[in-house]
Design an enzyme around this catalytic site. Structure first.
Site, PDB file in Angstrom:
ATOM      1  N   HIS A   1      -9.102  -6.470  -0.379  1.00 21.92           N
ATOM      2  CA  HIS A   1      -7.765  -7.058  -0.482  1.00 21.92           C
ATOM      3  C   HIS A   1      -7.802  -8.235  -1.441  1.00 21.92           C
ATOM      4  O   HIS A   1      -8.502  -9.229  -1.202  1.00 21.92           O
ATOM      5  CB  HIS A   1      -7.291  -7.539   0.890  1.00 21.92           C
ATOM      6  CG  HIS A   1      -7.037  -6.432   1.864  1.00 21.92           C
ATOM      7  ND1 HIS A   1      -5.771  -6.151   2.350  1.00 21.92           N
ATOM      8  CD2 HIS A   1      -7.881  -5.544   2.442  1.00 21.92           C
ATOM      9  CE1 HIS A   1      -5.850  -5.134   3.191  1.00 21.92           C
ATOM     10  NE2 HIS A   1      -7.119  -4.750   3.259  1.00 21.92           N
TER      11      HIS A   1
ATOM     12  N   CYS B   1      -0.212  -5.278  -0.599  1.00 24.18           N
ATOM     13  CA  CYS B   1      -0.094  -6.021   0.646  1.00 24.18           C
ATOM     14  C   CYS B   1       1.336  -6.519   0.807  1.00 24.18           C
ATOM     15  O   CYS B   1       1.877  -7.175  -0.092  1.00 24.18           O
ATOM     16  CB  CYS B   1      -1.078  -7.198   0.629  1.00 24.18           C
ATOM     17  SG  CYS B   1      -0.771  -8.449   1.881  1.00 24.18           S
ATOM     18  N   GLU B   2       1.951  -6.230   1.945  1.00 25.84           N
ATOM     19  CA  GLU B   2       3.342  -6.617   2.136  1.00 25.84           C
ATOM     20  C   GLU B   2       3.512  -8.124   2.353  1.00 25.84           C
ATOM     21  O   GLU B   2       4.629  -8.641   2.274  1.00 25.84           O
ATOM     22  CB  GLU B   2       3.955  -5.862   3.309  1.00 25.84           C
ATOM     23  CG  GLU B   2       3.398  -6.210   4.667  1.00 25.84           C
ATOM     24  CD  GLU B   2       4.078  -5.439   5.776  1.00 25.84           C
ATOM     25  OE1 GLU B   2       4.065  -5.927   6.919  1.00 25.84           O
ATOM     26  OE2 GLU B   2       4.627  -4.340   5.524  1.00 25.84           O
ATOM     27  N   HIS B   3       2.434  -8.838   2.624  1.00 28.43           N
ATOM     28  CA  HIS B   3       2.532 -10.276   2.869  1.00 28.43           C
ATOM     29  C   HIS B   3       2.561 -11.095   1.581  1.00 28.43           C
ATOM     30  O   HIS B   3       3.231 -12.121   1.519  1.00 28.43           O
ATOM     31  CB  HIS B   3       1.360 -10.744   3.742  1.00 28.43           C
ATOM     32  CG  HIS B   3       1.316 -10.050   5.063  1.00 28.43           C
ATOM     33  ND1 HIS B   3       0.130  -9.627   5.645  1.00 28.43           N
ATOM     34  CD2 HIS B   3       2.306  -9.687   5.915  1.00 28.43           C
ATOM     35  CE1 HIS B   3       0.399  -9.044   6.799  1.00 28.43           C
ATOM     36  NE2 HIS B   3       1.704  -9.065   6.986  1.00 28.43           N
ATOM     37  N   HIS B   4       1.818 -10.650   0.556  1.00 28.38           N
ATOM     38  CA  HIS B   4       1.737 -11.408  -0.683  1.00 28.38           C
ATOM     39  C   HIS B   4       2.111 -10.584  -1.918  1.00 28.38           C
ATOM     40  O   HIS B   4       2.138 -11.117  -3.031  1.00 28.38           O
ATOM     41  CB  HIS B   4       0.313 -11.950  -0.890  1.00 28.38           C
ATOM     42  CG  HIS B   4      -0.175 -12.804   0.241  1.00 28.38           C
ATOM     43  ND1 HIS B   4      -0.916 -12.297   1.288  1.00 28.38           N
ATOM     44  CD2 HIS B   4      -0.019 -14.126   0.491  1.00 28.38           C
ATOM     45  CE1 HIS B   4      -1.208 -13.265   2.143  1.00 28.38           C
ATOM     46  NE2 HIS B   4      -0.678 -14.390   1.682  1.00 28.38           N
TER      47      HIS B   4
ATOM     48  N   CYS C   1      -5.519 -10.319  -1.854  1.00 39.08           N
ATOM     49  CA  CYS C   1      -4.927 -11.489  -1.215  1.00 39.08           C
ATOM     50  C   CYS C   1      -5.982 -12.290  -0.448  1.00 39.08           C
ATOM     51  O   CYS C   1      -5.745 -13.452  -0.090  1.00 39.08           O
ATOM     52  CB  CYS C   1      -3.786 -11.088  -0.289  1.00 39.08           C
ATOM     53  SG  CYS C   1      -4.256  -9.982   1.052  1.00 39.08           S
TER      54      CYS C   1
ATOM     55  N   GLN D   1      -3.060  -2.645   6.042  1.00 40.93           N
ATOM     56  CA  GLN D   1      -4.075  -1.600   6.160  1.00 40.93           C
ATOM     57  C   GLN D   1      -4.023  -0.959   7.535  1.00 40.93           C
ATOM     58  O   GLN D   1      -4.231   0.266   7.672  1.00 40.93           O
ATOM     59  CB  GLN D   1      -5.467  -2.172   5.891  1.00 40.93           C
ATOM     60  CG  GLN D   1      -6.562  -1.107   5.877  1.00 40.93           C
ATOM     61  CD  GLN D   1      -7.891  -1.646   5.402  1.00 40.93           C
ATOM     62  OE1 GLN D   1      -7.940  -2.585   4.609  1.00 40.93           O
ATOM     63  NE2 GLN D   1      -8.989  -1.074   5.867  1.00 40.93           N
TER      64      GLN D   1
END
Length: 223
Positions: A180, A111-114, A182, A152
């Site tokens: 996920h 995941c690019e956010h976390h 996250c 995703q």
């Protein structure tokens, strides 16, 4: 234009010219993105990992943790490594016009956010036009785009767009189901929850019967 990787060991100079003519939308490259030593600085990654862990008060002098920064660096290098492959297509001489579907292709990405992993299965299908695709390449396309920090939704769209652009089929269908970490390990901590995304093009989007057939074969219940 989509850039796909060509394994140098599998490249024949004459064949590469034929391939380029057969696939005008592909740009073949011979440099693997992250298996090229110039593209990865493991020592810098290890130092950054050590600083990161130390910032959280983790004692890296303990024998059990002494090599953890190096392991972290190698682990993320592996997660972000794109394996070279050729998007091989063949003439559809038999005029096959029914759905081609590869179900339950496993994938994992970050995941690019976390920067936490998410993993699941991809169901990828298409209605052939003038050419058909080597079946293993459906899995390789998924892996290619999963080898970078992702969402995703974007991953689903990238797989569909790549096949649409390079195969010119009558329709493409992509469904991703993933868990996920996250969302399951932090935040909402919704253990066991999965996320489903889809991208449909051409006939698989515009024709209700074709769309229903794809979703049924992919074992996705339409909403």
């Amino acid at each position: 234009m989509t850039e796909l990787l060509l394994d140098p060991a599998d490249q024949d100079p004459a064949e590469s010219g034929v391939a380029a003519a057969a696939h005008p939308h592909l740009r073949f490259v011979t440099d693997p993105v992250l298996s090229d030593p110039a593209g990865v600085d493991l020592e810098a990654a290890e130092r950054a990992a050590a600083d990161f862990l130390a910032a959280f008060g983790i004692d890296l002098s303990r024998e059990e943790l002494r090599e953890t920064p190096a392991r972290m660096a190698r682990a993320y290098a592996e997660l972000f490594d794109r394996q070279p492959f050729r998007l091989t297509t063949f003439p559809n001489d038999e005029g096959y016009d029914e759905l081609v579907l590869a179900r339950a292709i496993p994938f994992r990405t970050v995941c690019e956010h976390h920067l936490l992993p998410f993993a699941g299965t991809a169901h990828v299908g298409y209605l052939p036009g003038d050419r058909i695709l080597g079946l293993s390449k459906l899995a390789r396309v998924v892996a290619h785009f999963a080898a970078r920090p992702q969402t995703q939704e974007r991953l689903t769209r990238q797989v569909a767009d790549c096949l649409e652009e390079n195969l010119s089929p009558r329709g493409v269908g992509v469904v991703l189901e993933a868990e996920h970490s996250c969302m399951t390990l932090r935040g909402a901590r919704a253990l066991g929850s999965t996320t489903v995304t889809s991208a449909l093009t051409g006939t698989l989007r515009s024709d209700a019967r074709s769309r229903a057939e794809f979703l049924a074969l992919a074992r996705v219940v339409p909403g």
